[in-house]
Write a protein that holds these residues in place. Sequence first.
Motif, short mmCIF file in Angstrom:
data_model
loop_
_atom_site.label_atom_id
_atom_site.label_comp_id
_atom_site.label_asym_id
_atom_site.label_seq_id
_atom_site.Cartn_x
_atom_site.Cartn_y
_atom_site.Cartn_z
N VAL A 189 0.98 -1.16 -0.03
CA VAL A 189 0.11 -0.12 -0.08
C VAL A 189 0.93 1.21 -0.17
N ILE A 190 1.90 1.12 0.77
CA ILE A 190 3.04 2.53 0.85
C ILE A 190 3.62 2.47 -0.47
N PHE A 191 3.97 1.55 -0.92
CA PHE A 191 4.75 1.44 -2.42
C PHE A 191 3.82 1.97 -3.50
N GLY A 192 2.69 1.73 -3.45
CA GLY A 192 1.62 2.12 -4.24
C GLY A 192 1.27 3.35 -4.23
N GLY A 193 1.36 4.10 -2.97
CA GLY A 193 0.85 5.41 -2.85
C GLY A 193 2.07 6.30 -3.30
N ILE A 194 3.33 5.71 -2.99
CA ILE A 194 4.52 6.45 -3.47
C ILE A 194 4.82 6.65 -4.83
N MET A 195 4.53 5.50 -5.60
CA MET A 195 4.48 5.64 -6.92
C MET A 195 3.09 6.41 -7.69
N MET A 196 2.01 6.45 -6.93
CA MET A 196 0.98 7.42 -7.19
C MET A 196 1.77 8.94 -7.43
N MET A 197 2.39 9.11 -6.17
CA MET A 197 3.07 10.53 -6.02
C MET A 197 3.83 10.71 -7.31
N ILE A 198 4.77 9.76 -7.15
CA ILE A 198 5.85 9.86 -8.28
C ILE A 198 5.24 10.09 -9.80
N MET A 199 4.16 9.34 -10.22
CA MET A 199 3.64 9.58 -11.31
C MET A 199 2.81 11.01 -11.49
N GLY A 200 2.15 11.18 -10.21
CA GLY A 200 1.45 12.72 -10.40
C GLY A 200 2.70 13.75 -10.67
N ALA A 201 3.66 13.60 -10.00
CA ALA A 201 4.73 14.47 -10.48
C ALA A 201 5.33 14.47 -11.73
N LEU A 202 5.50 13.45 -12.40
CA LEU A 202 5.89 13.27 -13.64
C LEU A 202 4.62 13.89 -14.65
N GLY A 203 3.50 13.41 -14.42
CA GLY A 203 2.47 14.23 -15.11
C GLY A 203 2.59 15.84 -15.13
N GLY A 204 2.70 16.18 -13.92
CA GLY A 204 3.02 17.84 -13.87
C GLY A 204 4.26 18.14 -14.57
N ALA A 247 5.45 16.59 -17.24
CA ALA A 247 5.16 16.42 -18.80
C ALA A 247 4.07 17.85 -19.36
N VAL A 248 3.30 18.28 -18.56
CA VAL A 248 1.96 19.23 -18.73
C VAL A 248 2.70 20.62 -18.39
N TYR A 249 3.08 20.82 -17.31
CA TYR A 249 3.61 22.15 -16.86
C TYR A 249 5.08 22.57 -17.00
N GLY A 250 6.17 21.38 -17.01
CA GLY A 250 7.54 21.51 -17.02
C GLY A 250 8.05 21.42 -15.68
N THR A 251 7.28 21.29 -14.61
CA THR A 251 7.90 21.30 -13.36
C THR A 251 7.01 20.83 -12.54
N SER A 252 7.33 20.32 -11.29
CA SER A 252 6.32 19.70 -10.26
C SER A 252 7.07 20.10 -8.85
N ILE A 253 6.00 20.22 -7.75
CA ILE A 253 6.42 20.54 -6.62
C ILE A 253 7.32 19.45 -5.83
N LEU A 254 7.40 18.13 -6.46
CA LEU A 254 7.96 17.17 -6.07
C LEU A 254 9.43 17.13 -6.47
N GLN A 255 9.56 17.88 -7.53
CA GLN A 255 10.97 17.80 -8.22
C GLN A 255 12.03 18.18 -7.39
#
Length: 167
Positions: A131-146, A148-156
């Motif tokens: 569950v923890i690994f899945g949640g971390i992967m969701m955060m990373i994929m959200g950051a990668l989406g940011g 891809a779309v905006y050029g930056t992410s708050i997790l960068q």
Amino acid sequence: MVIHPVFVHFHTGILTAAAAVALVNLLLRILFRDNINTPGTKLARLFHQFDVFIYIGSIIGFLGLIAGMVTGFMEPDYPVDALVQMPIMRFKILWSVVCVEIYLYLMIIRAKMGDRVWFKLSTYAPYAILVIFGGIMMMIMGALGGIAVYGTSILQPILDWIGIPWP
């Protein structure tokens, strides 16, 4: 029709929250072994409510993840041919499929075992860690989406600090 961002933020938030609650439950289970199993105690009720949140959150997040994947492939600005040309999007697609498998596995195990998933170390450690690994992967994929779309992410900056390379 741009509904992909709605679904993406929805399931990312729920699955990340489920990961945080799973971390708390794992710590509670390790620290307060005996009190967790004592019926009627406040700690046992709190632990059970967290467990229900993890389970229901995984189900809702799984459905949102599927909806996010479907709406992502329907996005007119990013046809499938364009998505597979970008390394960042190939990474997102690959790990989205892995996360679907993780959460499907977790839902089946939790539905089959019920609360007994938290009784033995051999069941609750892999359950909570996935569950923890899945949640971390969701955060990373959200950051990668940011990115891809905006050029930056708050997790960068955080992921740069721990050494995860960004495109």
